[in-house]
Design a protein around this motif. Structure first.
Motif, mmCIF file in Angstrom:
data_model
loop_
_atom_site.group_PDB
_atom_site.id
_atom_site.type_symbol
_atom_site.label_atom_id
_atom_site.label_comp_id
_atom_site.label_asym_id
_atom_site.label_seq_id
_atom_site.Cartn_x
_atom_site.Cartn_y
_atom_site.Cartn_z
ATOM 1 N N ARG A 1 0.844 -1.196 0.000
ATOM 2 C CA ARG A 1 0.000 0.000 0.000
ATOM 3 C C ARG A 1 0.883 1.252 0.000
ATOM 4 N N HIS B 1 4.728 9.715 -6.513
ATOM 5 C CA HIS B 1 3.480 9.196 -7.103
ATOM 6 C C HIS B 1 2.392 9.101 -6.038
ATOM 7 N N HIS C 1 12.001 5.352 -2.396
ATOM 8 C CA HIS C 1 11.566 6.502 -3.199
ATOM 9 C C HIS C 1 12.444 6.529 -4.441
#
Ligand code: HBI
Length: 101
Positions: free
Chosen positions: A1, A78, A60
């Protein structure tokens, strides 16, 4: 998630662009882009390895393009739909990894 992360405030975005020479806004995206040129592919690839390890550690990742000694990097988050503190941090690492600090 995806992790929850906030977009940069306009002030933080302006500070980012002021403090980090060479990073410029991208057209029609809340992202920044910078191009690097190295002596040869070997140097470019070594740079990309250093950045890749830092990206994995930070979870990241950059959007990047490489041809021979050139590397073009676009940063955005994003999960946030735009620039976040993660991009500021990664840009700082990238500049240092390119020997620009
Ligand atoms: N890299 N640039 C970028 N932006 C993201 O939102 C992002 C990422 N790397 C991994 C990541 N998010 C994780 O949150 C995944 O769970 C999606």
């Amino acid at each position: 998630r995806p992790r929850m992360v906030e977009k940069l405030s306009p002030e933080a975005r302006a500070a980012f662009l002021k403090d980090r020479p060479g990073w410029a806004p991208v057209e029609d995206r809340d992202a920044v882009k910078k191009s690097f040129a190295f002596d040869d592919f070997n140097e470019a690839w070594g740079f990309m390895c250093r950045v890749a390890l830092a990206a994995e550690k930070a979870d990241h990742h950059p959007e990047w393009f490489n041809v021979y000694n050139r590397v073009e990097i676009t940063l955005t988050t994003h999960d946030a739909g735009g620039l976040s503190e993660r991009d500021v941090a990664l840009a700082g690492f990238i500049d240092a990894a390119a020997g620009q600090d």
